[in-house]
Design a protein around this motif. Structure first.
Motif, PDB file in Angstrom:
ATOM      1  N   HIS A  74      47.362  43.107  28.357  1.00 14.52           N
ATOM      2  CA  HIS A  74      46.105  42.668  28.983  1.00 14.52           C
ATOM      3  C   HIS A  74      45.663  43.716  29.995  1.00 14.52           C
ATOM      4  N   ASP A  75      44.405  43.583  30.421  1.00 15.56           N
ATOM      5  CA  ASP A  75      43.959  44.347  31.587  1.00 15.56           C
ATOM      6  C   ASP A  75      43.075  43.440  32.420  1.00 15.56           C
ATOM      7  N   LEU A  76      42.696  43.932  33.584  1.00 12.74           N
ATOM      8  CA  LEU A  76      41.753  43.215  34.438  1.00 12.74           C
ATOM      9  C   LEU A  76      40.756  44.237  34.933  1.00 12.74           C
ATOM     10  N   VAL A  77      39.509  44.089  34.469  1.00 13.42           N
ATOM     11  CA  VAL A  77      38.455  45.024  34.844  1.00 13.42           C
ATOM     12  C   VAL A  77      37.353  44.247  35.563  1.00 13.42           C
ATOM     13  N   PHE A  78      36.794  44.860  36.595  1.00 11.50           N
ATOM     14  CA  PHE A  78      35.728  44.211  37.360  1.00 11.50           C
ATOM     15  C   PHE A  78      34.399  44.879  37.035  1.00 11.50           C
ATOM     16  N   GLU A  79      33.301  44.137  37.225  1.00  6.68           N
ATOM     17  CA  GLU A  79      31.994  44.654  36.816  1.00  6.68           C
ATOM     18  C   GLU A  79      31.545  45.854  37.635  1.00  6.68           C
ATOM     19  N   ASN A  80      32.230  46.136  38.765  1.00  9.63           N
ATOM     20  CA  ASN A  80      31.900  47.357  39.518  1.00  9.63           C
ATOM     21  C   ASN A  80      32.721  48.549  39.027  1.00  9.63           C
ATOM     22  N   GLY A  81      33.526  48.345  37.965  1.00 15.62           N
ATOM     23  CA  GLY A  81      34.259  49.448  37.365  1.00 15.62           C
ATOM     24  C   GLY A  81      35.714  49.538  37.795  1.00 15.62           C
ATOM     25  N   ALA A  82      36.129  48.718  38.768  1.00 13.48           N
ATOM     26  CA  ALA A  82      37.521  48.767  39.235  1.00 13.48           C
ATOM     27  C   ALA A  82      38.454  48.185  38.171  1.00 13.48           C
ATOM     28  N   GLY A  83      39.684  48.703  38.152  1.00 13.74           N
ATOM     29  CA  GLY A  83      40.704  48.184  37.236  1.00 13.74           C
ATOM     30  C   GLY A  83      40.535  48.715  35.822  1.00 13.74           C
ATOM     31  N   GLY A  84      41.051  47.967  34.859  1.00  9.28           N
ATOM     32  CA  GLY A  84      40.856  48.330  33.467  1.00  9.28           C
ATOM     33  C   GLY A  84      42.043  49.007  32.806  1.00  9.28           C
ATOM     34  N   GLU A  85      43.139  49.197  33.556  1.00 10.02           N
ATOM     35  CA  GLU A  85      44.306  49.829  32.956  1.00 10.02           C
ATOM     36  C   GLU A  85      45.101  48.803  32.153  1.00 10.02           C
ATOM     37  N   HIS A  86      45.478  49.159  30.921  1.00  7.25           N
ATOM     38  CA  HIS A  86      46.221  48.222  30.077  1.00  7.25           C
ATOM     39  C   HIS A  86      47.631  48.005  30.614  1.00  7.25           C
ATOM     40  N   MET A  87      48.024  46.746  30.704  1.00  6.79           N
ATOM     41  CA  MET A  87      49.340  46.380  31.217  1.00  6.79           C
ATOM     42  C   MET A  87      50.134  45.686  30.115  1.00  6.79           C
ATOM     43  N   ALA A  88      51.335  46.196  29.845  1.00  6.22           N
ATOM     44  CA  ALA A  88      52.232  45.511  28.910  1.00  6.22           C
ATOM     45  C   ALA A  88      52.788  44.271  29.608  1.00  6.22           C
ATOM     46  N   PRO A  89      53.298  43.310  28.840  1.00  3.34           N
ATOM     47  CA  PRO A  89      53.913  42.134  29.471  1.00  3.34           C
ATOM     48  C   PRO A  89      54.981  42.568  30.481  1.00  3.34           C
ATOM     49  N   GLY A  90      54.950  41.994  31.668  1.00  8.50           N
ATOM     50  CA  GLY A  90      55.924  42.323  32.702  1.00  8.50           C
ATOM     51  C   GLY A  90      55.457  43.420  33.640  1.00  8.50           C
ATOM     52  N   GLU A  91      54.398  44.145  33.258  1.00  6.72           N
ATOM     53  CA  GLU A  91      53.895  45.214  34.125  1.00  6.72           C
ATOM     54  C   GLU A  91      52.909  44.648  35.145  1.00  6.72           C
ATOM     55  N   SER A  92      52.745  45.399  36.235  1.00  2.00           N
ATOM     56  CA  SER A  92      51.754  44.987  37.231  1.00  2.00           C
ATOM     57  C   SER A  92      51.112  46.209  37.855  1.00  2.00           C
ATOM     58  N   GLU A  93      49.944  46.004  38.444  1.00  3.64           N
ATOM     59  CA  GLU A  93      49.218  47.090  39.093  1.00  3.64           C
ATOM     60  C   GLU A  93      48.489  46.522  40.298  1.00  3.64           C
ATOM     61  N   VAL A  94      48.168  47.424  41.232  1.00  2.00           N
ATOM     62  CA  VAL A  94      47.379  47.039  42.399  1.00  2.00           C
ATOM     63  C   VAL A  94      45.984  47.635  42.223  1.00  2.00           C
ATOM     64  N   ILE A  95      44.964  46.770  42.238  1.00  2.00           N
ATOM     65  CA  ILE A  95      43.575  47.201  42.032  1.00  2.00           C
ATOM     66  C   ILE A  95      42.808  47.060  43.339  1.00  2.00           C
ATOM     67  N   ASP A  96      42.291  48.181  43.854  1.00  2.00           N
ATOM     68  CA  ASP A  96      41.411  48.112  45.016  1.00  2.00           C
ATOM     69  C   ASP A  96      39.989  47.914  44.500  1.00  2.00           C
ATOM     70  N   VAL A  97      39.502  46.692  44.608  1.00  2.00           N
ATOM     71  CA  VAL A  97      38.186  46.361  44.045  1.00  2.00           C
ATOM     72  C   VAL A  97      37.069  46.898  44.944  1.00  2.00           C
ATOM     73  N   GLY A  98      37.361  47.086  46.227  1.00  5.72           N
ATOM     74  CA  GLY A  98      36.368  47.618  47.155  1.00  5.72           C
ATOM     75  C   GLY A  98      35.791  46.541  48.057  1.00  5.72           C
ATOM     76  N   VAL A  99      34.801  46.928  48.862  1.00  6.40           N
ATOM     77  CA  VAL A  99      34.152  45.992  49.786  1.00  6.40           C
ATOM     78  C   VAL A  99      33.254  45.054  48.986  1.00  6.40           C
ATOM     79  N   ILE A 100      33.421  43.750  49.219  1.00  8.28           N
ATOM     80  CA  ILE A 100      32.697  42.745  48.437  1.00  8.28           C
ATOM     81  C   ILE A 100      31.450  42.279  49.188  1.00  8.28           C
ATOM     82  N   GLY A 101      30.280  42.553  48.598  1.00  7.35           N
ATOM     83  CA  GLY A 101      29.025  42.144  49.228  1.00  7.35           C
ATOM     84  C   GLY A 101      28.315  41.046  48.468  1.00  7.35           C
ATOM     85  N   SER A 102      28.691  40.867  47.178  1.00 12.42           N
ATOM     86  CA  SER A 102      28.076  39.814  46.375  1.00 12.42           C
ATOM     87  C   SER A 102      29.070  39.385  45.301  1.00 12.42           C
ATOM     88  N   ASP A 103      28.778  38.252  44.649  1.00 14.75           N
ATOM     89  CA  ASP A 103      29.677  37.742  43.616  1.00 14.75           C
ATOM     90  C   ASP A 103      29.886  38.787  42.522  1.00 14.75           C
TER      91      ASP A 103
END
Ligand code: CU
Length: 126
Positions: A74-103
């Protein structure tokens, strides 16, 4: 008299136009960063993100620890472009999504996982 009134009206119109310009410049879409960070851990349960709603105070930086606790890639990608790296089961990553100004929407971009329900929402609170 009338030749005195006309320049005065022109001056007033100029002042009005200048004020409009200044007001337009002052109200941009940018949000003032609070300097605080909201940290959230997101895991996977079947074809769902847990949690699927993340509340962030307006102006906070959002840092998501994404742990793939599922059984497929799986991956987790945000509409501002953050994230998106494929993670195998058991893997984890830290995603800095940035300053949140809107949903903001987030989803898994692997195959048709988004359609199968792998979506989440970042909701701004005041
Ligand atoms: Cu997925």
């Amino acid at each position: 008299m009338s030749h005195l009134r006309r320049p005065a009206m022109t001056f007033a119109a100029l002042v009005g136009a200048t004020l409009l310009l200044l007001t337009g410049c002052a109200s941009g879409p940018e949000v003032d960063p609070t300097g605080d960070t909201t940290e959230v851990t997101v895991t996977v349960n079947g074809m769902r993100f847990v949690p699927d709603v993340i509340e962030v105070p307006k102006g906070n930086d959002l840092v998501v620890t994404f742990e793939n606790t599922g059984t497929e890639v799986h991956d987790l990608v945000f509409e501002n472009g953050a994230g998106g790296e494929h993670m195998a089961p058991g893997e984890s990553e830290v995603i800095d999504v940035g300053v949140i100004g809107s949903d903001l929407d987030g989803w898994c971009s692997v195959s048709n996982h988004r359609e199968m329900g792998m979506e989440l929402t970042v909701q701004v609170t005041e």
